[in-house]
Design an enzyme around this catalytic site. Structure first.
Site, PDB file in Angstrom:
ATOM      1  N   HIS A  11       0.835  -1.204   0.000  1.00  0.00           N
ATOM      2  CA  HIS A  11       0.000   0.000   0.000  1.00  0.00           C
ATOM      3  C   HIS A  11       0.874   1.260   0.000  1.00  0.00           C
ATOM      4  O   HIS A  11       0.683   2.170  -0.817  1.00  0.00           O
ATOM      5  CB  HIS A  11      -0.917  -0.017   1.233  1.00  0.00           C
ATOM      6  CG  HIS A  11      -1.721   1.226   1.417  1.00  0.00           C
ATOM      7  ND1 HIS A  11      -3.064   1.307   1.114  1.00  0.00           N
ATOM      8  CD2 HIS A  11      -1.376   2.475   1.852  1.00  0.00           C
ATOM      9  CE1 HIS A  11      -3.501   2.532   1.367  1.00  0.00           C
ATOM     10  NE2 HIS A  11      -2.500   3.259   1.832  1.00  0.00           N
ATOM     11  N   GLU A  12       1.850   1.291   0.902  1.00  0.00           N
ATOM     12  CA  GLU A  12       2.697   2.491   1.012  1.00  0.00           C
ATOM     13  C   GLU A  12       3.483   2.736  -0.277  1.00  0.00           C
ATOM     14  O   GLU A  12       3.654   3.883  -0.703  1.00  0.00           O
ATOM     15  CB  GLU A  12       3.647   2.377   2.202  1.00  0.00           C
ATOM     16  CG  GLU A  12       2.956   2.326   3.558  1.00  0.00           C
ATOM     17  CD  GLU A  12       1.928   3.420   3.774  1.00  0.00           C
ATOM     18  OE1 GLU A  12       2.128   4.542   3.261  1.00  0.00           O
ATOM     19  OE2 GLU A  12       0.914   3.159   4.429  1.00  0.00           O
ATOM     20  N   HIS A  31       1.771   4.769  -2.736  1.00  0.00           N
ATOM     21  CA  HIS A  31       1.959   6.220  -2.538  1.00  0.00           C
ATOM     22  C   HIS A  31       3.331   6.640  -3.074  1.00  0.00           C
ATOM     23  O   HIS A  31       3.459   7.685  -3.719  1.00  0.00           O
ATOM     24  CB  HIS A  31       1.896   6.578  -1.052  1.00  0.00           C
ATOM     25  CG  HIS A  31       0.540   6.409  -0.434  1.00  0.00           C
ATOM     26  ND1 HIS A  31      -0.610   6.889  -1.020  1.00  0.00           N
ATOM     27  CD2 HIS A  31       0.156   5.830   0.730  1.00  0.00           C
ATOM     28  CE1 HIS A  31      -1.652   6.616  -0.236  1.00  0.00           C
ATOM     29  NE2 HIS A  31      -1.205   5.964   0.837  1.00  0.00           N
ATOM     30  N   HIS A  91      -5.195   7.733  -2.096  1.00  0.00           N
ATOM     31  CA  HIS A  91      -6.131   6.722  -1.594  1.00  0.00           C
ATOM     32  C   HIS A  91      -7.292   6.504  -2.539  1.00  0.00           C
ATOM     33  O   HIS A  91      -7.791   7.435  -3.172  1.00  0.00           O
ATOM     34  CB  HIS A  91      -6.645   7.113  -0.205  1.00  0.00           C
ATOM     35  CG  HIS A  91      -5.660   6.802   0.868  1.00  0.00           C
ATOM     36  ND1 HIS A  91      -5.554   7.523   2.031  1.00  0.00           N
ATOM     37  CD2 HIS A  91      -4.711   5.834   0.949  1.00  0.00           C
ATOM     38  CE1 HIS A  91      -4.591   7.015   2.783  1.00  0.00           C
ATOM     39  NE2 HIS A  91      -4.058   5.986   2.139  1.00  0.00           N
TER      40      HIS A  91
END
Lengths: 370, 82
Positions: A118-119, A122, A128
């Site tokens: 997930h990170e 980014h 998101h």
């Protein structure tokens, strides 16, 4: 993507692991990070190279509370990690809150691979997603790392920045990657519907929508809840007296107590007394007051007496003979608030539970947010 | 039964959450501070409820509070992030 669509101007990126969490071995952390980066590398032209000194594009570190940027961590739970969008200096860096308990694959803790994947989204330029089930959805949700596949919403997002991975055949999107079913799709045909401990679950492909009594709905991969359940199920029902949930697929049936597979399952359909000619059950529903389970096989249905553990006599019957107006094949069924809902293709037919009187026709997504 | 009201702790949690992830800012003009803060809090709550697909009320209901208590990523959902 973030405002202004920041992205890396090269496809060759470097990463460096600055320190380690004491929760896991060094090898487990290394593997988790490598695997998390490969989630994105598989669907884009991006290549990641690890370096051990100097400044990498993605600097990975574990820290607690104030750890050198403007976003201090908050102790256990709450915020798990954060990462910065592509840019110079701190851009791309990923920080993990070491007040959390990270794990390699256990659900008793936060799976580092899932948090890191997930990170790194980014780090590569994704913000998101509001699509439940997407990797870039802001909240953590456990899934078995061995069964992880990148949802289509995330693939669309990252490929809007970097394009697909042309080295892989077949060309993206990977057909093995499940697409998230859309509750607003007018052609949506649900696989199965069931209640579970007061909630209602609507199944489609490898996902299900979970509707709470307060009507809030979340969409999750089936495997995230029931690790041993099959995807693309044919039918499902809950027996609240036994506190068991049954899934049907082909000639097999699985029973779960909560999220745990009941020992001895999966079994064959003959365990319900169904004849061997039945290849699949298209819908199932359990009537608690009578203890009967109705098993639909397209346009006919059987009645199984769960208390006596045998099939009732004089079945199968045509669905239409028990539920007037119901002329099509039944594809899913469930009971809610004293009504029985029979699904047929994109429509739902509402009947009185005891009177079996036909009341109205609804669309398949009547219970889902659209 | 009586409608349960969010506790002071829940309200503090909500305020912290909206400051962290929805760019809720402190109001410094003291003359109108209370009113402006309340309006801003409601608007940010609505923004969050819209993002998560909840019923948009601007009020701290159970569903909104539950989402605020879930473990999550520290990157804001809609606010500018630099």
């Amino acid at each position: 993507t973030f405002e202004g669509k920041p992205k890396w101007q090269t496809n060759k990126l470097t990463y460096r692991i600055l320190n380690y969490t004491p929760d896991m071995s060094v090898a487990e952390v290394d593997t988790s990070m490598e695997k998390a980066l490969q989630v994105w590398a598989k669907v884009t032209p991006l290549k990641f190279t690890r370096i051990y000194s100097g400044t990498a594009d993605i600097m990975i570190s574990f820290g607690t509370r104030y750890h050198g940027d403007a976003y201090p961590f908050d102790g256990p739970q709450g915020t798990l990690a954060h990462a910065f969008a592509p840019s110079l200096a701190i851009g791309g860096d990923a920080h993990f809150d070491d007040d959390e308990f990270f794990t390699f694959r256990s659900s008793k803790g936060f799976v580092l691979f899932l948090v890191a994947a997930h990170e790194f989204g980014h780090s590569l330029g994704l913000s998101h997603s509001n699509v439940r089930g997407a990797l870039m959805f802001p909240t953590y949700s456990f899934t078995d790392p061995n069964h992880f596949s990148l949802p289509s919403d995330d693939i669309r997002g990252i490929q809007s920045l970097y394009g697909p991975n042309r080295d892989r055949t077949p060309i993206q999107p990977d057909p093995e990657v499940p697409t998230t079913p859309n509750a607003c799709d007018p052609n949506l045909i649900l696989d199965a519907v069931t209640t579970l401990r007061g909630e209602t679950m609507f199944f489609k492909d490898s996902f299900f929508w979970r509707r709470s009594p307060s009507r809030s709905v979340t969409q999750l991969p089936i495997k995230r809840f029931w690790l041993n359940a099959p995807n693309n199920i044919d039918a499902a029902y809950e027996d609240p007296v036994q506190d068991k949930l049954f899934f049907f697929k082909g000639r097999q049936v699985w029973a779960f107590n909560g999220i745990n597979l009941v020992p001895g399952y999966p079994k064959t359909l003959s365990s319900f007394g169904l004849p061997s000619s039945v290849r699949k059950v298209s819908a199932a529903v359990h009537v608690k007051s009578s203890g009967k389970t109705l098993l639909f096989i397209d346009k006919v249905y059987y009645s199984y007496d769960a208390r006596a553990k045998k099939m009732d006599r004089r079945y199968p019957q045509r669905v239409e003979s028990g539920f007037s107006e119901m002329t099509g094949a039944v594809t899913a069924a469930h009971i809610s608030n004293g009504y029985i809902y029979l699904y047929s293709g994109t429509n739902v037919y509402e009947f009185g539970l005891y009177s079996k009187k036909y009341l109205r026709e609804l669309k398949n997504n009547f219970f889902l947010p659209c | 039964g009586p409608i349960s009201q969010p506790s002071d702790k829940d309200e503090a949690t909500a305020e912290h959450y909206l400051k962290s992830f929805y760019n809720l800012t402190d109001v410094t003009d003291e003359t109108t501070a209370v009113r402006r803060e309340a309006i801003q809090l409601t608007e940010k709550m609505k923004e969050m409820q819209k993002f998560f697909g909840f019923k948009v009320t601007g009020k701290l209901d159970k569903e909104t509070m539950e989402m605020m208590k879930k473990p999550r990523c520290g990157v804001p959902d809609v606010a500018a992030y630099s």
